[in-house]
Design a protein around this motif. Structure first.
Motif, PDB file in Angstrom:
ATOM      1  N   MET A   1       0.833  -1.202   0.000  1.00 36.20           N
ATOM      2  CA  MET A   1       0.000   0.000   0.000  1.00 36.20           C
ATOM      3  C   MET A   1       0.861   1.242   0.000  1.00 36.20           C
ATOM      4  SD  MET A   1      -3.466  -0.982   2.099  1.00 36.20           S
ATOM      5  CE  MET A   1      -3.053  -0.027   3.460  1.00 36.20           C
ATOM      6  N   ASN A   2       1.887   1.218   0.851  1.00 35.05           N
ATOM      7  CA  ASN A   2       2.742   2.382   0.962  1.00 35.05           C
ATOM      8  C   ASN A   2       3.441   2.683  -0.372  1.00 35.05           C
ATOM      9  OD1 ASN A   2       3.970   4.465   2.578  1.00 35.05           O
ATOM     10  ND2 ASN A   2       5.874   3.310   2.287  1.00 35.05           N
ATOM     11  N   LEU A   3       3.951   1.632  -0.974  1.00 29.08           N
ATOM     12  CA  LEU A   3       4.695   1.825  -2.222  1.00 29.08           C
ATOM     13  C   LEU A   3       3.770   2.325  -3.328  1.00 29.08           C
ATOM     14  CD1 LEU A   3       7.565   1.424  -3.354  1.00 29.08           C
ATOM     15  CD2 LEU A   3       6.700  -0.675  -4.388  1.00 29.08           C
ATOM     16  N   GLY A   4       2.585   1.717  -3.404  1.00 33.14           N
ATOM     17  CA  GLY A   4       1.614   2.123  -4.436  1.00 33.14           C
ATOM     18  C   GLY A   4       1.290   3.603  -4.311  1.00 33.14           C
ATOM     19  N   ILE A   5       0.949   4.023  -3.081  1.00 33.23           N
ATOM     20  CA  ILE A   5       0.560   5.430  -2.905  1.00 33.23           C
ATOM     21  C   ILE A   5       1.777   6.336  -3.117  1.00 33.23           C
ATOM     22  CG2 ILE A   5      -0.582   7.078  -1.389  1.00 33.23           C
ATOM     23  CD1 ILE A   5      -1.791   4.706   0.089  1.00 33.23           C
ATOM     24  N   ARG A   6       2.950   5.843  -2.732  1.00 35.02           N
ATOM     25  CA  ARG A   6       4.161   6.646  -2.919  1.00 35.02           C
ATOM     26  C   ARG A   6       4.361   6.964  -4.406  1.00 35.02           C
ATOM     27  NH1 ARG A   6       9.328   3.808  -0.800  1.00 35.02           N
ATOM     28  NH2 ARG A   6       8.698   4.579   1.248  1.00 35.02           N
ATOM     29  N   VAL A   7       4.181   5.946  -5.250  1.00 38.77           N
ATOM     30  CA  VAL A   7       4.323   6.157  -6.692  1.00 38.77           C
ATOM     31  C   VAL A   7       3.321   7.202  -7.173  1.00 38.77           C
ATOM     32  CG1 VAL A   7       3.916   5.089  -8.934  1.00 38.77           C
ATOM     33  CG2 VAL A   7       5.303   3.917  -7.229  1.00 38.77           C
ATOM     34  N   ILE A   8       2.094   7.066  -6.677  1.00 38.12           N
ATOM     35  CA  ILE A   8       1.068   8.038  -7.087  1.00 38.12           C
ATOM     36  C   ILE A   8       1.436   9.440  -6.624  1.00 38.12           C
ATOM     37  CG2 ILE A   8      -1.326   8.724  -6.698  1.00 38.12           C
ATOM     38  CD1 ILE A   8      -2.006   5.748  -6.638  1.00 38.12           C
TER      39      ILE A   8
END
Lengths: 578, 264
Positions: free
Chosen positions: B110-117
């Protein structure tokens, strides 16, 4: 005072292999001249232009000998940026000569690089944009302008550097007639009002001769003729076509025709009025066959091959490219589709191959609705030749290029070879089967791209600007090829701006304007009623202009011949009948 | 690509100078990097969307159209992390062969996904609100970047729409020949390879023409150029960047505290 441009014994060798591109050029051009440079491809026209602007040898390398001066600067030694304030160059492709995104940035770019003070940059920006008629366009994206506007921006941005000389290398080759006349009018204006020296490299010069003070004819890296247009054309017109494969203006062609009939014109004509006057002095102008129309051949009733019924199309961004277009296309016809850039003619032609699907209305082909059909299946009956042949190539040799579709259909071995060879012969490329498609000449590439379509024996062949950028010789070969196809009952559809092409070979012409079909009929019907057709995008054939001038001057009305060739045919027929 | 390009407009983000805006962009990237809690990452995502819609006044449709590109990349990374990140002694929800979904992998994912966004969408706001010429101008005048470098970056932008148009033409031209009409991943790959050669060739031709045109316009005659327009450097922009950097420093201290690097 010496000339503004002065070359004496100037020779130039290319950097890579020391090929000599220019041989002992001697040339002097005075301020305020309007010079046209003519010559076959590879004759050294562009090389000469690059040498005058210092791009050769300073930017692209190579070796120059002799003397070359522009405004008293040595063109071999002086750095290009310094020369650029005296002589500016504009190219054919508008897209690759821009350095910025917005119009104002582009115009200011040159002066900014020369560290011209800010107030002066802004002053020049306003002035030059006004000169090219684009005041108010400062904050427009260059990318969103029309072709003619782009070239005017290019001219403004060169003018902003303050040159006395403008050199233009085929600046209108990619433009529609509207853009073309925008550019020509501007050049004439700059020449007359600002006393700019204009040097123009072009292939087709019909409308330009009246502006020119001089024609320079080049061949094989040499200047073979250099003088007033009337003199050069009179001496060279015949050889231009037969020996060099160049376009001869229609007025000159008429003069040659008269000469062939034993009646040389008293003055060699440069425009329609002069041609009409000189023509009427000749007995041949009274020939009966020029006044009596031949009995029309009965057209047998035929089933249409394509029926477009109330087709409209809107692009995803909402732009309405086609509005309620209905038309039919019949077998054995050469069909012309004309219109300004953005008029919807390409959109319409792409519907016929299924690349686009109508938003409303329907297209019947061979009695079937093609709405649900994929490009792949429509392409069995319909060939589409794009304007840039390179875009269409998918293979590494000419053979594989032609064999591509037959292979997809499962052909192989001797059968495949036979099909490919037959097609190679048909388009005049036999013997080139091992070459890489991209190493062919422009004319050969065009014919190869047609070959890739012919291999499937299409019933309808659509060609987008098939003669753009081709010289007379290659155009002629292209036309011969198309006429052969027509004789085999292939329907040919030419999507084109070129009046001459439509006037010479088309049976039925459609004209699009702002997404609507505004004309459908014979070329003769179109060109003789041009003022009643709602479009600016179509030029009158040069020969028809002459006919109109002739008919102004006499009671009896000559038939509306669209080309000198058609007039020739009429005269020949009469001879045969006698 | 056009969905990433500059949209002229009137907003706080359009007004502030590109260098402050760039500082803001870097601050976001730093914060996104040190945040490991999905909830905090999500809070920042919301702040960025607020920036886009209220401070940059970007049309929601265009912004989210560009956004969706990062979204698909984020989803890809999310799935990858979810399935393969090490469980680190946390609860395991699901296990099958090398696939292990655990509390830790869910959090990472989740953290990585939102970080990319976060990083992608803030960059999107930057390009959509920054006039390229002004960016070049600020690079030269404020950051003292040599003119040649600053311009090279700018020239590249000019070609995006040209190539985009050309690629579309080539695809159409190939389709008519019966090539590349099949669906599926492999034929997509083949399509891209077929596009490469013609695009490369026309690119080289254009590069040569461009070089000639630039030379003719005296590019590089001097190390600098006339600056034709003075762009303002609003104080609000600098303040805005400073606030985000303070936020970064504050969060950094918070992280050090919670992970026990700083003992009080």
């Amino acid at each position: 005072m010496a000339g503004l441009i002065e070359l004496s014994n100037y020779s130039f060798w290319a950097a890579e292999n020391e090929t000599q591109l220019l041989h002992n050029i001697n040339l002097e051009i005075e301020p305020g001249e309007f010079v046209i440079i003519l010559g076959p491809s590879g004759s050294g026209k562009s090389t000469l232009a690059f040498c005058i602007t210092g791009i050769y040898p300073n930017v692209l390398g190579g070796r120059a000998e002799g003397v070359g001066r522009v405004a008293d600067l040595d063109v071999i030694e002086t750095p290009v940026p310094q020369l650029a304030t005296h002589v500016g160059m504009i190219f054919q492709d508008p897209d690759s000569q821009f350095c910025n995104l917005f119009v104002d940035e582009e115009v200011a770019f040159g002066p900014e690089n020369l560290l011209v003070p800010r107030e002066e940059v802004i002053r020049r920006e306003e002035l030059t944009l006004k000169q090219v008629g684009l005041s108010g366009f400062e904050r427009r994206f260059i990318n969103e302008l029309s072709g003619g506007q782009k070239q005017r921006v290019a001219i403004a941005s060169v003018l902003a550097m303050g040159p006395d000389v403008l050199i233009l290398d085929q600046p209108t080759a990619n433009l529609d007639p509207v853009g073309k006349s925008e550019v020509y009018n501007l050049l004439y204006d700059l020449n007359q009002k600002q006393n700019k020296t204009v040097i123009l490299i072009e292939h087709q010069v019909d409308e330009l001769i009246k502006y020119a003070t001089r024609i320079i004819l080049m061949d094989g890296g040499k200047i073979v003729a250099n003088g007033p247009p009337r003199q050069v054309l009179k001496d060279w017109a015949r050889r231009l076509e037969t020996e060099m494969g160049l376009w001869v203006p229609e007025v000159a062609r008429l003069a040659l025709l008269a000469e062939d009939h034993g009646y040389p014109m008293s003055t060699f004509p440069l425009d329609a009025e002069e041609a009409a006057q000189a023509w009427l002095e000749l007995p041949v102008s009274k020939a009966e066959s020029l006044y009596i129309s031949p009995a029309a051949e009965a057209n047998p009733e035929q089933e249409s091959f394509v029926n477009i019924e109330h087709v409209s199309y809107s692009y995803p961004n909402g732009f309405k490219a086609l509005q309620d277009v209905s038309l039919s296309i019949y077998p054995g016809n050469v069909v012309g589709l004309m219109g300004e850039n953005g008029s919807g003619k390409t959109t319409l032609s792409r519907h016929l191959i299924g690349l686009l699907k109508p938003t409303s209305g329907k297209i019947m082909m061979n009695g079937e609705d093609i709405a649900e059909k994929k490009v792949k299946s429509i392409a069995k009956d319909v060939g589409y030749v794009f304007q840039y042949p390179e875009h269409q190539f998918v293979a590494d040799t000419v053979f594989d290029e032609i064999a591509y579709t037959p292979r997809l259909e499962g052909k192989k071995g001797d059968e495949l070879k036979e099909i490919v060879n037959k097609t190679l012969i048909q388009v005049g490329l036999f013997g080139l089967d091992g070459r890489h498609p991209l190493t062919l000449s422009m004319g050969e590439k065009r014919r190869l791209s047609i070959a890739t379509m012919l291999v499937r024996n299409p019933k309808l062949l659509i060609l987008d600007e098939p003669t753009a950028g081709l010289d007379f010789r290659n155009t002629q070969r292209m036309i011969d090829l198309l006429m052969n196809l027509r004789a085999q009952n292939t329907i040919i559809m030419l999507v084109t701006h070129t009046t001459q092409l439509v006037a010479s070979f088309v049976d039925h012409v459609f004209v699009m304007e702002k997404g609507e079909l505004v004309f459908s009929g014979t070329p003769q019907g179109l060109f003789t009623n041009l003022s009643h057709v709602n479009t600016k995008a179509i030029e009158q054939p040069e020969m028809l202009k002459i006919v109109n001038q002739i008919n102004l001057r006499q009671e009896q009305k000559m038939l509306p011949f669209l080309t000198v060739e058609k007039l020739q045919t009429a005269l020949d027929n009469q001879k045969e009948n006698v | 690509m056009l969905q990433f390009s500059y949209l002229p407009g009137e907003s706080f983000f359009h007004r502030i100078d590109p260098v402050s805006k760039f500082a803001w962009l870097i601050a976001i990237a730093f914060i996104a990097y040190i945040v490991t809690t999905p909830l905090h990452q999500l809070v920042m995502a919301i702040l960025i969307v607020i920036c886009a819609l209220l401070l940059a006044k970007l049309p929601a449709r265009k912004f989210f159209a560009g956004f969706s590109v990062f979204m698909s990349f984020a989803v890809f990374l999310f799935i990858l992390q979810l399935l393969f990140a090490p469980p680190e002694n946390t609860r395991i929800y699901f296990e099958f062969g090398i696939i292990r979904i655990s509390e830790a992998s869910l959090r990472f994912a989740m953290n990585l996904g939102i970080r990319v966004i976060n990083v992608g969408s803030s960059a999107l706001i930057f390009t959509m609100t920054t006039e390229p010429a002004r960016l070049v101008n600020s690079m030269i005048t404020i950051l003292r970047v040599p003119y040649r470098f600053a311009y090279a970056f700018y020239a590249a932008l000019r070609y995006i729409p040209v190539f985009e148009n050309e690629a579309r033409n080539i695809l159409n031209a190939h389709a008519v020949r019966g090539a590349g009409m099949d669906e599926g991943f492999l034929s997509k790959v083949r399509m891209v390879t077929r596009l490469t050669v013609p695009l490369l060739i026309s690119g080289l031709r254009r590069a040569k023409n461009s070089a000639i045109a630039m030379e003719g316009r005296a590019f590089g005659a001097y190390p600098t150029k006339t600056i034709r327009v003075d762009y303002p450097v609003p104080r609000s922009g600098i303040l805005f960047a400073v606030v985000w950097w303070l936020a970064f420093v504050a969060y950094f201290i918070y992280v050090l505290n919670t992970t026990g690097f700083i003992r009080t």
